[in-house]
Design an enzyme around this catalytic site. Structure first.
Site, PDB file in Angstrom:
ATOM      1  N   ARG A 113      67.161  43.543  62.369  1.00 14.49           N
ATOM      2  CA  ARG A 113      66.705  43.502  63.754  1.00 14.49           C
ATOM      3  C   ARG A 113      67.330  42.264  64.383  1.00 14.49           C
ATOM      4  O   ARG A 113      67.072  41.152  63.953  1.00 14.49           O
ATOM      5  CB  ARG A 113      65.183  43.407  63.817  1.00 14.49           C
ATOM      6  CG  ARG A 113      64.622  43.438  65.231  1.00 14.49           C
ATOM      7  CD  ARG A 113      63.098  43.332  65.200  1.00 14.49           C
ATOM      8  NE  ARG A 113      62.489  43.534  66.509  1.00 14.49           N
ATOM      9  CZ  ARG A 113      62.251  42.577  67.392  1.00 14.49           C
ATOM     10  NH1 ARG A 113      62.633  41.344  67.125  1.00 14.49           N
ATOM     11  NH2 ARG A 113      61.670  42.842  68.552  1.00 14.49           N
ATOM     12  N   SER A 133      63.508  46.997  70.799  1.00 11.95           N
ATOM     13  CA  SER A 133      64.031  46.389  69.581  1.00 11.95           C
ATOM     14  C   SER A 133      65.510  46.703  69.488  1.00 11.95           C
ATOM     15  O   SER A 133      65.924  47.832  69.781  1.00 11.95           O
ATOM     16  CB  SER A 133      63.334  46.954  68.337  1.00 11.95           C
ATOM     17  OG  SER A 133      62.169  46.232  68.066  1.00 11.95           O
ATOM     18  N   SER A 177      57.716  50.810  74.581  1.00 13.31           N
ATOM     19  CA  SER A 177      56.988  49.907  75.476  1.00 13.31           C
ATOM     20  C   SER A 177      57.757  48.608  75.584  1.00 13.31           C
ATOM     21  O   SER A 177      57.954  48.062  76.654  1.00 13.31           O
ATOM     22  CB  SER A 177      55.599  49.608  74.923  1.00 13.31           C
ATOM     23  OG  SER A 177      54.982  50.776  74.501  1.00 13.31           O
ATOM     24  N   GLU A 222      58.321  50.687  60.795  1.00 13.20           N
ATOM     25  CA  GLU A 222      58.828  51.492  61.909  1.00 13.20           C
ATOM     26  C   GLU A 222      60.347  51.470  62.039  1.00 13.20           C
ATOM     27  O   GLU A 222      60.950  52.455  62.456  1.00 13.20           O
ATOM     28  CB  GLU A 222      58.168  51.100  63.235  1.00 13.20           C
ATOM     29  CG  GLU A 222      58.411  49.684  63.705  1.00 13.20           C
ATOM     30  CD  GLU A 222      57.832  49.494  65.114  1.00 13.20           C
ATOM     31  OE1 GLU A 222      58.387  50.092  66.034  1.00 13.20           O
ATOM     32  OE2 GLU A 222      56.844  48.759  65.262  1.00 13.20           O
TER      33      GLU A 222
END
Lengths: 370, 669
Positions: free
Chosen positions: A207, A195, A192, A138
């Site tokens: 990340r 990141s 939701s 993703e």
């Protein structure tokens, strides 16, 4: 980003991002179909195209964001329109049923999907709709999608924008931003959960961190506190509420600014802090609670982002994700927070296609790999 | 003196008519000489601080001049019990409900009228200002909360060993105490009150609030009250400890069906707090919502703390504030969060006296002319309550704290304590061979030993003061107090930091001092010393008759034999009491043949053939045959070689003057 025209995948072209709350679907509608192609086109493919392009709502919960449609886009040597569709993840079974009804599997197409749901629903796609997913990471998709949409621009307009005069409510307004030499940049995806990525080049990113206090927490808490059930309702309530009745401000404690530590009186000292007191719990409205929830979640994302920007030494932050959809309140808050607490060092940027970049990235993968 | 606090107004508005009876004179002690008052009034607890002096007895040694003549029967020195005045700090913590009663008591027992002001801090200082001024007739002088907190934190970190601990839930000992680093700076203090303040402390007077967050204890309380209709903070924590957050939170596995492998995010990780409650048609239990809220807030604070720690390159991170204060649930979630976000590189540290920091700081601000920071202060185990168990399973009464008074007393130490500069790494040096907090079997063994020995100590104590008043009564009180301490330590071995044989001895000494028994063993020691000293000349002469190499070996054997005596076995002490010289020779004979278990005698001998050592440092007992017949001759030899000798005594005085005198004699003779 240039897509090679060597081997085109067969239609239909979809990119899908199955998140914790929402499924984001992008669909490329070719508009340069020759008569020959039209004749060869199988019925099921035609039916899918017609169904998606002639409706703006699908089933009871699916929606097409018409205002985001990218027109006359050239992708992989084909001209077409890019459509942006979303539906709640909990309606996945209905979606799969539709795929089955429309004989999607007979098209022998590869379905590129990203987001956690690509893994979670992998088996369901196979057993319920006889479809095989190509699962994509993703974050890879997110970055590819952002860079692509930014490069093709939004129907001749800038995809990226910022808020001018973020600290002055009267003068604060949206302005287009040219994202040239975008690196390094901090990419904050608020779905939701949240990141936070530090992007150093097209394919070098990491990340940095994430937080569980995201869009899902805003809606989840609003539902519990106010009895609402949709994001739109929650935002509507928040827009007419007053969070300062719920939150304890610095001035509520110190009577004004806390000069010793450079804290202005209007700053929130304790989110929901006034709710420790019974009388105050009884005096506030649902709207106030919704507003306080929004402000709490948004400011928290702001301060974590700011700390990451400092740690990574990055000055530009791009906020994306569906939490920002129709949520000017949060965007302005973020713009303000970045500017104020960094003394003008940090710039908050936003993108018009908020939550669709993962799905766009998945679509690009489909076209890239074949 | 008894004090009754009656008819407090209960929570919820109606009077609970809860009256308690408190032995106030055992709580607000030494008020006669009290001065420099400070008060810290928080949301529910008040902390009162004052400085006082205590008069207690000390044993003093006086050497006689032996240069003129010595007869067989004259004692070589004399011990006299004298009065000494030392400074003591008192800190008392009690519920706000008792504030009026407590102030009345303090006023009634205050003798010193020089005191004009009381330093005040904490959120309630303003609210209770008039009451304090009216009751105590002292002018309230407000001090900034944060700077008090930091001052107090510096003070406890510097003065109290094992002040900081990491919390390990469900471990045999919930608390793992940390060695205090010689340099306590820099550190990060995360104070979680209604909001969160993150303060970087770089030196005694230098600190900066580098950040904070509005999501803190007030958010847990306020939002928790809205979600669960539960009003009290403690009850909310209890709800949380019973809940299952996975029914409310959206986990990584709810989105992925499992872990998000490429990022190393496990399936049980929370992806979105309250992510599952975004629906109108499902009910959630209070417990589950409270748990989810607790995780949300703890994780968020932990994450910010880590980001700040990283940005400022700090590894020591202390947590405090009412959100933390003694609550196992929050200590656990914060610990978990810090561990997660730093991948174990930073440990969340908590403080034993966290609740007192503000009061200590406010007190220090008002006591600057006494220069408290120029001295070292030690926790008085006799007068301090110690850390309570925080596990509800271990201590069900813990939660119902009403009516309990918690005390901390600190004595000014004779000398400023410093780290021994010869230690390679003072922060990792552990002087004790056994940690009784961790080792339950050893703990039980030693507690039993000390209990068994108590009767004997009481007898000695009585015998040590035949001419002083109320000796028996005082000895009985000591016995009760120490027995009670031992019982407390059996249930709460972590009460004063890591439990060791040394801390058990210190506790006994503090309890003895409390009842004016400075040294119950002084008589025995004197008898033993006298006997040993009489034999000393003979021992030295016999050493001098040996060849150089023989003498060196005899001296080392003497040192070891001295340690044999220190075993304290009854058989040996019987021998001793009849004939010191014989006993010492006997001990030497009982020594094993070389090679010894640790045997570097050959290197030592080689070294002695070289130039004299510049300086030698001895760690010795303060009295007995071992020092007089074992250590003194050895020291004498070193002094003759031209080595400077210093000594460290485990328990001060008694023979210090004597040693110096003897050494001087040896050098000149």
């Amino acid at each position: 980003m240039k897509i090679k025209d060597a081997k085109k995948p067969s239609f239909p072209w979809f990119g899908m991002d199955i998140g914790g709350t929402l499924v984001k679907l992008v669909y490329f509608e070719p508009i340069d179909i020759t008569a020959e192609e039209e004749q060869e086109e199988v019925e099921s493919l035609k039916s899918i195209r017609r169904y998606l392009t002639s409706n703006v709502a699908y089933g009871s919960t699916g929606l097409r964001d018409v205002h985001l449609e990218l027109k006359d886009l050239t992708l992989c040597g084909r001209k077409g329109n890019l459509h942006f569709i979303r539906f709640p993840t909990h309606d996945m079974p209905a979606f799969l049923q539709m795929g089955r009804d429309k004989h999607f599997s007979s098209l022998h197409t590869m379905l590129c999907a990203t987001g956690g749901g690509a893994y979670k629903f992998d088996r369901d796609f196979y057993t319920m709709a006889d479809l095989r997913l190509r699962k994509l990471d993703e974050l890879d998709c997110l970055i590819k999608g952002v860079l692509y949409i930014e490069s093709v621009r939004f129907n001749g307009h800038s995809e990226c924008y910022y808020f001018e005069n973020p600290t002055d409510p009267d003068l604060c307004q949206q302005k287009p931003y040219k994202l040239e030499n975008p690196y390094p940049l901090l990419l904050v995806n608020i779905g939701s959960g949240v990141s936070i990525l530090a992007v150093y080049s097209k394919d070098n990113y990491k990340r940095v961190t994430g937080t569980s206090l995201g869009g899902g927490s805003f809606l989840g808490l609003c539902c519990l506190l106010t009895g609402c059930s949709t994001f739109e309702e929650a935002l509507e309530m928040a827009s007419c509420g007053d969070s300062t009745r719920v939150d304890k401000l610095v001035r509520d404690i110190y009577g004004g600014d806390y000069d010793k530590f450079g804290l202005p009186g209007w700053a929130v000292a304790s989110s929901f802090g006034n709710m420790m007191c019974k009388e105050k719990r009884e005096s506030i409205s649902k709207e106030d609670l919704a507003r306080a929830t929004l402000v709490t979640i948004t400011n928290n994302i702001g301060s974590i982002t700011r700390m990451c920007a400092l740690n990574e030494n990055i000055q530009r932050v791009v906020f994306v994700g569906n939490f920002l959809r129709i949520n000017t309140l949060s965007m302005k808050l973020l713009a303000y927070a970045m500017d104020y607490w960094s003394k003008g060092q940090l710039k908050a940027l936003f993108l018009k296609h908020e939550g669709y970049f993962g799905a766009v990235g998945a679509l690009l993968e489909l076209l890239n790999q074949s | 003196t008894k004090m009754a606090a009656c008819s407090r107004i209960g929570r919820g508005g109606h009077s609970m008519d809860k009256s308690i009876t408190l032995p106030a004179d055992e709580i607000f002690r030494n008020l006669e000489n009290a001065k420099r008052f400070a008060i810290d009034i928080g949301g529910s607890l008040t902390k009162l601080a004052y400085y006082s002096t205590v008069q207690h007895k000390v044993a003093k040694v006086r050497s006689f001049d032996h240069s003129v003549k010595e007869t067989e029967d004259d004692p070589l020195y004399e011990i006299s019990v004298q009065e000494e005045i030392t400074a003591r700090l008192h800190f008392i913590k009690f519920e706000n409900a008792y504030i009026e009663t407590c102030l009345d008591f303090v006023k009634d027992h205050l003798v010193n009228t020089d005191t004009k002001v009381i330093k005040a801090t904490g959120g309630g200082a303003y609210k209770f200002k008039d009451l304090i001024e009216k009751k105590l007739k002292l002018k309230v002088d407000k001090e900034d909360e944060m700077s008090c907190l930091i001052k107090g934190c510096n003070f406890v970190l510097k003065n109290i060993p094992h002040e900081a601990f990491v919390y390990v839930r469900h471990a045999d000992s919930e608390f793992r105490f940390q060695n205090t680093h010689p340099d306590i700076f820099p550190y990060l203090l995360i104070n979680i009150g209604s909001g969160v303040s993150i303060v970087k402390v770089e030196s005694e007077d230098q600190f900066e609030r580098i950040g904070g967050s509005s999501i803190g204890g007030g958010t847990f309380w306020g939002l928790g009250a809205l979600l669960t209709k539960t009003k009290r903070f403690d009850e909310l924590l209890q709800l949380a400890s019973r809940g299952q957050h996975a029914s409310v939170d959206m986990l990584v596995k709810d989105i992925y069906g499992g872990a998000y492998g490429t990022l190393g995010l496990t399936g049980d990780l929370i992806a979105s707090s309250f992510g599952k409650s975004a629906t109108a048609d499902k009910e959630f239990s209070k417990e589950d919502m409270a748990k989810s809220l607790l995780h949300m807030i703890s994780n968020d604070i932990g994450q910010l703390a880590c980001l700040y720690a990283k940005l400022h390159n700090l590894t020591r991170v202390y947590f405090g504030g009412f959100f933390i204060r003694g609550h196992p649930v929050t200590m656990h979630t914060i610990t978990y969060s810090i561990n997660f976000f730093t991948k174990g590189e930073v440990q969340a540290l908590f403080l034993r006296h966290e609740g007192y920091l503000g009061a200590i700081g406010a007190f220090l601000k008002g006591a600057e002319e006494d220069n408290p920071n120029q001295y070292s202060w030690g926790e008085n185990y006799a007068g301090s309550s110690g850390l309570m168990s925080v596990s509800p399973e271990l201590n069900p009464m813990q939660r119902a704290r009403s009516g309990t008074f918690d005390m901390l007393e600190m004595d000014r130490l004779e000398r400023q304590l410093v780290n021994l500069p010869l230690l390679q790494d003072p922060s990792s040096y552990i002087p004790d061979t056994m940690d009784l907090t961790e080792d339950a079997v050893a703990r039980e063994y030693w507690l039993f030993c000390f209990e068994e020995a108590l009767e004997g100590v009481v007898k000695r104590a009585i015998a040590s003061q035949p001419d002083l008043p109320q000796t028996r009564e005082r000895a009985e009180k000591f016995s009760q107090k120490y027995r009670h301490k031992l019982q407390t330590l059996r249930h709460q071995p972590f009460a004063y930091g890591s439990l060791t044989v040394r801390s058990l001895l210190d506790t006994r000494e503090h309890c003895l001092n409390e009842f004016n028994f400075p040294d119950p063993y002084s008589k025995i020691k004197q008898r033993e010393n006298d006997m040993a000293l009489k034999y000393f000349q003979k021992a030295v002469k016999s050493l001098e008759s040996l060849s150089w190499e023989q003498r060196q070996f005899a001296l080392v054997k003497g040192l070891l034999a001295g340690n044999v005596f220190d075993w304290g076995a009854k058989a040996i002490s019987d021998v001793l009491e009849t004939n010191a010289g014989f006993g010492f020779e006997e001990a030497k004979r009982k020594l094993q043949e070389r090679p010894w278990l640790v045997d570097s005698y050959n290197q030592w001998l080689e070294r002695l053939k070289g130039p004299p050592h510049k300086c030698a440092l001895f760690f010795v007992d303060n009295s007995g045959i071992d020092i007089i017949l074992g250590v003194f001759p050895f020291v004498r030899e070193l002094l003759c070689r031209g080595t400077e000798v210093s000594s460290f005594y485990e328990h001060s005085f008694v023979l210090r003057s004597h040693l110096h005198c003897k050494c001087a004699l040896s050098l000149t003779s």
